[in-house]
Design a protein around this motif. Structure first.
Motif, short mmCIF file in Angstrom:
data_model
loop_
_atom_site.label_atom_id
_atom_site.label_comp_id
_atom_site.label_asym_id
_atom_site.label_seq_id
_atom_site.Cartn_x
_atom_site.Cartn_y
_atom_site.Cartn_z
N ALA A 285 -2.75 6.74 -4.27
CA ALA A 285 -1.67 6.11 -5.03
C ALA A 285 -2.10 6.04 -6.48
O ALA A 285 -3.05 5.33 -6.82
CB ALA A 285 -1.38 4.72 -4.48
N ILE B 225 0.85 9.65 -4.00
CA ILE B 225 1.98 8.75 -4.21
C ILE B 225 2.10 8.50 -5.70
O ILE B 225 1.23 7.87 -6.31
CB ILE B 225 1.80 7.44 -3.44
CG1 ILE B 225 1.66 7.72 -1.94
CG2 ILE B 225 2.98 6.51 -3.69
CD1 ILE B 225 1.35 6.48 -1.13
N ALA C 274 2.66 4.59 -8.54
CA ALA C 274 2.31 3.58 -7.54
C ALA C 274 2.48 2.17 -8.06
O ALA C 274 2.41 1.21 -7.26
CB ALA C 274 0.86 3.79 -7.09
N PRO D 17 7.62 7.02 -4.48
CA PRO D 17 7.19 5.73 -3.91
C PRO D 17 8.36 4.95 -3.32
O PRO D 17 8.69 3.84 -3.76
CB PRO D 17 6.59 5.02 -5.13
CG PRO D 17 7.36 5.57 -6.29
CD PRO D 17 7.67 7.00 -5.95
#
Length: 439
Positions: free
Chosen positions: A249, A196, A199, A170
């Motif tokens: 995410a 991701i 997150a 990230p």
């Protein structure tokens, strides 16, 4: 039941007639007057599948400590045995672990493949190569089982990778070169879902910009990630919506925290609590729903129909097999085998003839070398023989001189014994004559 059977036969005959006449390619619907029983086919397939069980293989790619194991534990609500990895691995290696899971009456053989040491080396040129080799090895194992005369695909443990969860740091900026290169190489071998990780370390506004930037980079670099299918009407709407959330995410965690009157999975920080299963906090629930509940079977089908078939086609083409001949006419496997067999035997005979000619040439060269060496040895022998003869003649000459000296000495000795005075007087003269004779 007799009426139903007659109607079924009539329906089949009607379909055959339409197909042979070529007037209508669609099936003709007929209403049955009773219950036949083929509506239980879905139930039969479900029962057979439940009895056999399912397998699902997940490849996790990401840097050490990015949260791969924690996310897998959270997805399946299980604490898998996975030891911590260090950042001092000399190269990338893959570690596969298989687990038997059961939920209700459904059994799942889950295989987790982790990339140990990915991104930890100073030289990252070939970090993706062990991953490519592992995926190809699983395809090759399945292909070899298919090509066997006596196959056992029914109970064969399918180790092909069904989905690749690619964990992205990230950073909020852009993809790393290693990430782009790895995903570009793997996109035609496995279904890639970018994620991701962690997150909760980036704000919502930055996270949204980061997602847009990542997708823009993937599209501009030609990376094909997995898109949730929209051809099924029942899940087309939700899949189309979820495609807009990529990359997901996520936040993983197995720790339970009490919020209100219930315990929830969350990560507790000094500034607050991040709930793992709260869609306002992260996309974990979306990932779990799309990966496991909705599209697991599609991931398995895409692995076989798209990625494995591409590998299989390339391997068979490398072996010389084709579906069509030189004139684009279909050819059978037997014809291709016979042509390859004749071609192989022709190449074998050609190589055998080349080796035979090379052998004859080498033998001639060796014979010429041996003859030359024999001539050299004969010349050396004649030279040594002449030297020996010369030495022998010199030795014979010396022997004759020595015998003459012995005879002369014996004569002088006999003369000295008979006439001692004369011998003494004549000795210097005799010695002088002897010296002159020798000279």
């Amino acid at each position: 039941m007799a009426t139903c059977w007659t109607m079924g036969m009539g329906a089949r005959m009607g379909v055959c007639c339409h197909s042979s006449q070529g007037q209508n390619d669609n099936c003709r619907p007929l209403s049955l007057s009773g219950h036949v029983g083929f509506d239980s086919l879905p139930d039969q397939l479900v029962n057979k599948s439940i009895h056999q069980g399912f397998c699902f293989n997940i490849l996790c790619i990401g840097e050490t400590g990015i949260g791969k194991s924690t996310l897998i534990d959270s997805l399946f609500n299980t604490s898998f045995d996975d030891r911590m990895s260090t950042h001092f691995q000399p190269n990338v290696r893959l570690k596969a672990q298989t687990y038997e899971l059961q939920e209700s009456t459904v059994r799942l053989k889950l295989t987790i493949i982790n990339t140990v040491g990915f991104g930890d080396q100073i030289n990252k040129d070939d970090s993706y190569q062990p991953i490519v080799d592992y995926i190809d090895a699983q395809f090759e194992a399945y292909l070899q089982e298919e090509l066997k005369i006596k196959r056992s695909l029914y109970n064969f443990h399918d180790t092909r990778i069904h989905v690749c969860l690619y964990f992205i740091s990230p950073t909020g900026h852009s993809l790393k070169t290693l990430d782009l290169l790895t995903m570009k190489i793997l996109d035609n071998k496995v279904n890639i879902i970018p994620i991701i990780a962690k997150a909760d370390t980036i704000s919502k506004s930055e996270l949204q910009k980061f997602k847009i930037k990542l997708m823009s980079e993937l599209v501009s670099n030609g990376v094909q990630i997995y898109q949730f299918p929209t051809d099924d009407e029942t899940i087309a709407k939700i899949n189309a919506t979820m495609n807009g959330y990529l990359p997901f995410a996520v936040v993983g965690g197995m720790e339970e925290v009490k919020i209100g009157n219930k315990m929830v999975k969350a990560r507790q920080y000094p500034w607050g609590i991040v709930q793992v299963e709260n869609e306002n906090h992260c996309d974990f629930v979306k990932l779990r729903e799309m990966l496991i509940c909705t599209n697991m079977e599609d991931l398995r089908e895409q692995t076989h129909a798209r990625h494995y078939e591409l590998y299989r086609r390339c391997k068979l083409e490398e072996m010389g097999f084709r579906d069509t001949g030189p004139e684009n006419k279909p050819v059978s496997l037997q014809e291709i085998y016979e042509s390859k067999r004749h071609e192989f035997f022709g190449e074998l005979q050609q190589k055998e003839e080349e080796m035979r000619q090379m052998f004859v040439q080498r033998v001639k060269e060796k014979e010429a070398i041996l003859k030359e060496a024999e001539r050299d040895l004969q010349a050396k022998f004649e030279h040594l023989k002449r030297i020996h003869q010369d030495e022998r003649m010199k030795l014979e000459e010396k022997r004759r001189l020595l015998e003459d000296e012995i005879i002369a000495f014996n004569k002088r000795k006999a003369a000295s014994d008979l006439h001692p005075g004369q011998a003494f007087a004549s000795t210097p003269v005799s010695l002088k004559k002897e010296k002159d004779r020798k000279k």
